[in-house]
Design a protein around this motif. Structure first.
Motif, short mmCIF file in Angstrom:
data_model
loop_
_atom_site.label_atom_id
_atom_site.label_comp_id
_atom_site.label_asym_id
_atom_site.label_seq_id
_atom_site.Cartn_x
_atom_site.Cartn_y
_atom_site.Cartn_z
N UNK A 266 34.87 -24.55 -10.38
CA UNK A 266 34.32 -24.34 -11.73
C UNK A 266 33.32 -25.43 -12.09
N UNK A 267 33.36 -26.54 -11.39
CA UNK A 267 32.46 -27.66 -11.66
C UNK A 267 31.26 -27.67 -10.71
N UNK A 268 31.19 -26.70 -9.83
CA UNK A 268 30.10 -26.64 -8.88
C UNK A 268 30.25 -27.58 -7.70
N UNK A 269 31.46 -28.10 -7.50
CA UNK A 269 31.70 -29.02 -6.39
C UNK A 269 32.01 -28.26 -5.11
N UNK A 270 31.76 -28.90 -3.97
CA UNK A 270 32.22 -28.38 -2.70
C UNK A 270 33.73 -28.62 -2.65
N UNK A 271 34.52 -27.58 -2.64
CA UNK A 271 35.97 -27.67 -2.80
C UNK A 271 36.68 -27.51 -1.47
N UNK A 272 37.49 -28.50 -1.11
CA UNK A 272 38.21 -28.49 0.17
C UNK A 272 39.68 -28.79 -0.06
N UNK A 273 40.55 -28.01 0.54
CA UNK A 273 41.98 -28.26 0.49
C UNK A 273 42.48 -28.71 1.85
#
Length: 273
Positions: free
Chosen positions: A78-85
Motif C-alpha cells: 500500500x506504500x509502494x514499497x518492494x514487499x518481501x516476506x
C-alpha cells in the motif's frame, strides 16, 4: 499430543514453542492459529504502531521476517514499497502466495539467523512474534542489522511469557505449568529483551510501546489455556487430578464471567545509523 486453536505464539501439538518443532506442523492448522492471533485487538494495535514507525516509502525494499501467511507483507504494498516476506515453512509460503492473489509481493525461504539478502540492501524490516522461538535471538537481530541500509528502519514485536496471568488457579499448579511452558520456549522473555537486542546490535532506538492481550471468557476452555493442563499432565508436571481441578475451576469461573487471562506484548522500533 494436545492441539490448540489459539494463543499468542506458536503452540505445537507437542506443546513446544521452538521454531524447530513448528516447521513440521499441519499448515492448515498453523494458518488458522495465525489468523486467530492476527485478529486480536492487542496484536492489531502493535501491527499498526510498527507500520507507522517504519513508514515505508515508494521504491524502498521492505521485508517481513517470519512472514507466515503474508498479511504484513501485503500491507507494505500500500506504500509502494518492494514487499518481501521471509518464511522458512514451504507450506506457509505457498499459503501466502495463494492469499496474495497476484499482488506485487515476493516470498522467499530463509531463517531469521541467516537472511537471504546482501549487506545494507533493505530499507524497512519488521519481525513479529518470531524471536521467542529462536534459540539465539542476538544472532538474529545482528543479522537483521546487517541487511539494513544506513537510515534503515526496523520494528520488532514479541510476547513476554513472564507477564502471563491466569486467574483463578492453584498458585503452585499454575507455577509448575508456566515453568514447564517457559522451558519449552526458546526465548520466553523475548518481549523485555527487544530494546536491548536492538541497542546491542548498534541500532538507535526510535520508539517502544506495549499492548496487553486479554483472553475472552471462552478462552478458559479453548486455545492455549484450554490445552496447557493436558499437556502439562502428560509431561508429568502436574497430576491428572490437578489438571482436572484446574480446568474445572476455570470452566466454572468463566460461566460466571469472572475468568481472567492476560499477557503483555512489546514492540520496539529502531534506526540504523
Amino acid at each position: 499430543m494436545t492441539e490448540t486453536t489459539g494463543g499468542p505464539g506458536f503452540v505445537t501439538e507437542r506443546g513446544s514453542f521452538r521454531a524447530a518443532h513448528v516447521a513440521n506442523q499441519n499448515v492448515e492448522r498453523q494458518a488458522f492459529v495465525l489468523d486467530q492471533m492476527a485478529a486480536r485487538p492487542a496484536v492489531r494495535t502493535l501491527k499498526a504502531w510498527a507500520l507507522d514507525q517504519l513508514a515505508p516509502a515508494p521504491g524502498e525494499t521492505a521485508v517481513d521476517v517470519g512472514s507466515g501467511t503474508g498479511e504484513d507483507v501485503l500491507a507494505f504494498t500500500a506504500y509502494g514499497a518492494r514487499a518481501i516476506g521471509v518464511e522458512p515453512s514451504p507450506g506457509l509460503r505457498a499459503e501466502a502466495v495463494r492469499r496474495a492473489a497476484g499482488a506485487p509481493v515476493e516470498y522467499v525461504e530463509g531463517q531469521a539467523e541467516a537472511l537471504p539478502f546482501e549487506d545494507a540492501s533493505v530499507d524497512v524490516l519488521r519481525s513479529e512474534r518470531v524471536l521467542q522461538h529462536v534459540d539465539h535471538p542476538a544472532v538474529a537481530v545482528a543479522e537483521m542489522a546487517r541487511v539494513l541500509r544506513p537510515g534503515g528502519r526496523i520494528a520488532l514485536i514479541d510476547t513476554d511469557w513472564g507477564t502471563a496471568i491466569i486467574h483463578p488457579a492453584d498458585p503452585d499448579v499454575l507455577q509448575r505449568m508456566f515453568g514447564y511452558f517457559r522451558g519449552e520456549t526458546a526465548n520466553p522473555y523475548s518481549g523485555r529483551r527487544l530494546r536491548g537486542l536492538l541497542a546491542e546490535a548498534g541500532l538507535e532506538i526510535t520508539g517502544e510501546t506495549a499492548a496487553t492481550w486479554i483472553e475472552p471468557q471462552e478462552g478458559a476452555t479453548t486455545g492455549f489455556v484450554g490445552m496447557m493442563h493436558t499437556t502439562a499432565a502428560r509431561a508429568g508436571v502436574i497430576t491428572d487430578a490437578e489438571a482436572e481441578a484446574f480446568t474445572q475451576t476455570l470452566r466454572d469461573t468463566a460461566e460466571r464471567g469472572a475468568f481472567h487471562m492476560s499477557l503483555t506484548m512489546y514492540a520496539v522500533s529502531a534506526r540504523k545509523p
